[in-house]
Design an enzyme around this catalytic site. Sequence first.
Site: not given
Ligand SMILES: [Mg+2]
Length: 362
Positions: A15, A109-110
């Site tokens: 993350d 983003d993960e």
């Molecule tokens: Mg994040």
Amino acid sequence: MATAAALIRKIIHIDMDAFFASVEQRDNPELRGRPVAVGGSRARGVVAAASYEARKFGVHSAMASAIALQKCPHLVFVKPRFEVYSAISRQIRDIFYSYTDLVEPLSLDEAYLDVTENKIGMPSASIIAREIKARIQEETNLTASAGVSYNKFLAKIASDMNKPDGFTLITPDKAEQLVAGLSIGKFHGIGRVTAAKMEAMGITTGADLRARSEQELVQRFGKTGRYYFKIARAQDDREVQPHRIRKSVGSERTFEVDLTEEEDLLERLHYLAREVAQDLARLQTSARTVTLKLKYFDFTLQTRSRTLASYIAGSDALFTVARELLRTPSLPLHPVRLLGISVSNLLHQQDLHTNYQLSFDF
Ligand SMILES: [Mg+2]
């Protein structure tokens, strides 16, 4: 020992830390060390991401900009640059793919990675996770947090435990105790509404949840109750899904000022059609159903849909259908706060094959 280890999966959750805000701070030195919110500053604006400096003041994503400004009067608002974020997202995904193809992105983003078997023949998931973090830092100049464990639920919890730039490993012998001590609000998969219901039932920690029977949880929460029963015991058998089949693609925008003129609405519709067309191109698919979403000044929501005889994918075709939906049965009669286009009934690879076969038969 080898056989026992072979049965245990090795899952990493990566993350990025305060992703959009960190990108803006990376690219503009003047923003470093300052409370930054990515999003619109005007009356109707919403914070899309907040830097850690802003979070100290209680500013967080999805918060109304007006409230964020009350909490942090010297907050700096920055316009989002989604093209930049998605380019970085592709960069980090390429790093993931150098270790495994079992990558399940959750957002830009993960992602979850299953590295039980991996391309570098590395038995330690922790070493891989640390390597990935280092490469992300090296190649993007941004930090990420990593969680390592034997299932998705625990890996996700782990990545959140030492943010930013964190690394957390949850081993099987520690998992149950850790989950027991966790507050319900920290459970991934238990949203705010469910958490409130649970609190009303006297469930505030993992231990409280664990004390309830599967029957009671299913009775109260339906099928998901079974999942809650399992995660209370640190169990989660969901697999990392590398190819999530998307059922729809869409794009929408909330405007800072309500729109009333047809010309303004059409201009925004053009933009949305282009975004949806780009997504369809990226997914190499086309769609047969177009839905127009309208949210009015009073937050009432309306959708207008049309299913076509053939598949479309281009931005002009999408715009034409969306424009027709906007005008039928009439142009919006109230000021429009949000406009969205989504498409469904997607043509997938396997259907493509079937269609091809069918046309052959004919
Ligand atoms: Mg994040």
